[in-house]
Design an enzyme around this catalytic site. Structure first.
Site, PDB file in Angstrom:
ATOM      1  N   GLN A 193       0.839  -1.201   0.000  1.00  0.00           N
ATOM      2  CA  GLN A 193       0.000   0.000   0.000  1.00  0.00           C
ATOM      3  C   GLN A 193       0.873   1.250   0.000  1.00  0.00           C
ATOM      4  OE1 GLN A 193      -3.495  -0.721   2.982  1.00  0.00           O
ATOM      5  NE2 GLN A 193      -1.800  -2.010   3.635  1.00  0.00           N
ATOM      6  N   HIS A 235      -1.438   1.158  -4.498  1.00  0.00           N
ATOM      7  CA  HIS A 235      -1.844   2.565  -4.359  1.00  0.00           C
ATOM      8  C   HIS A 235      -0.989   3.506  -5.203  1.00  0.00           C
ATOM      9  CE1 HIS A 235      -3.990   1.673  -0.256  1.00  0.00           C
ATOM     10  NE2 HIS A 235      -4.723   1.351  -1.305  1.00  0.00           N
ATOM     11  N   GLY A 290       2.831  -4.168   9.056  1.00  0.00           N
ATOM     12  CA  GLY A 290       2.801  -2.705   9.202  1.00  0.00           C
ATOM     13  C   GLY A 290       1.576  -2.052   8.606  1.00  0.00           C
ATOM     14  N   THR A 291       0.458  -2.751   8.640  1.00  0.00           N
ATOM     15  CA  THR A 291      -0.763  -2.107   8.129  1.00  0.00           C
ATOM     16  C   THR A 291      -1.825  -2.003   9.221  1.00  0.00           C
ATOM     17  OG1 THR A 291      -2.528  -3.448   7.143  1.00  0.00           O
ATOM     18  CG2 THR A 291      -0.323  -3.723   6.198  1.00  0.00           C
ATOM     19  N   CYS A 328       3.752  16.958 -20.471  1.00  0.00           N
ATOM     20  CA  CYS A 328       3.846  15.502 -20.535  1.00  0.00           C
ATOM     21  C   CYS A 328       4.953  15.126 -21.517  1.00  0.00           C
ATOM     22  CB  CYS A 328       2.504  14.932 -20.994  1.00  0.00           C
ATOM     23  SG  CYS A 328       2.590  13.190 -21.461  1.00  0.00           S
TER      24      CYS A 328
HETATM   25 ZN   LIG Z   1       0.373  13.081 -22.157  1.00  0.00          ZN
END
Ligand SMILES: [Zn+2]
Length: 234
Positions: free
Chosen positions: A91, A109, A176-177, A136
């Site tokens: 996660q 995640h 660890g969650t 981008c």
């Molecule tokens: Zn793009």
């Protein structure tokens, strides 16, 4: 110890806390200082993208000088040396499992060191700050770049692959969650329903502790290497 063929390890913020990264949900964690609705939801990003970029830029900068700890290293060793299959489902959005050498790794995640272009859908390795004017690298457009992390209200990544892992697992470790964030909190029941032995390794009993067949509590940097040695020397 039984002979396990397929180990699935779920990891969370408690693992990286001992590397010096803030956790999100503790009483002095990140969500105590920032409103997650403002900085970690699609709606928050729509309202104030600059604030969201600043929040994740801070998180990304906080990775500088932070390295994997003994628990990350032990899990990488398990993957390398164990005879059966070992998959880590994390996660965590930090890169500490990779840094330790883990390769069979699912980031459910997302990842702090990746950016996603909402305009063309491409993902890019990303170590710098992100902003409104960041173009981008694929389509050249600005204004569409976002951290490639899963926000509240968004579907975690790789859920089909994770479901297959939970079905195949004969040993499920949760490390660890906090046990209160779904869907990850439901993985233990899923693995158990398909016959896996289930173990919680956490600093303290989590909210989901009663779902586990075995529990070991203490600092991850101590209990994880010890458990890995048990598996390797069984
Ligand atoms: Zn793009």
């Amino acid at each position: 110890m039984a002979d396990f063929q397929h180990i699935v390890v779920l990891t969370g913020a408690g693992l990286s806390a001992e590397s010096g990264l803030s956790t999100f949900r503790d009483k002095d964690g990140i969500w105590a200082k920032h409103d997650y609705r403002e900085v970690a939801t699609p709606q928050g990003f729509e309202r104030n993208p600059l604030l969201v970029h600043e929040f994740y830029n801070q998180r990304r900068r906080a990775l500088a000088g932070v390295g994997p700890n003994a628990a990350h290293v032990a899990l990488a060793k398990l993957e390398r040396e164990y005879e059966g299959e070992v998959t880590i489902v994390t996660q965590n959005i930090d890169p500490l499992h990779e840094a330790a050498g883990s390769e069979n790794l699912i980031h459910m995640h997302g990842e702090l060191l990746k950016a996603l272009c909402a305009r063309c859908g491409t993902r890019h390795a990303w170590e710098q700050d992100l902003g409104l004017e960041t173009p981008c690298p694929a389509c050249g457009k600005t204004g569409g770049m976002r951290p490639d992390v899963v926000w509240f209200g968004e579907m975690p990544y790789h859920m089909e692959e994770i479901a297959e892992e939970l079905i195949a697992a004969d040993l499920f470790l949760s490390i660890g969650t906090s046990g209160n964030v779904y869907p990850a909190a439901g993985f233990v029941a899923e693995a158990r329903a398909h016959g896996a032995h289930t173990v919680e390794l956490n600093l303290e009993p989590s909210e989901g502790v009663s779902f586990f067949a075995e529990t070991i509590h203490g600092p991850a940097t101590q209990i994880v290497p010890a458990y890995v040695e048990r598996l390797l020397n069984r």
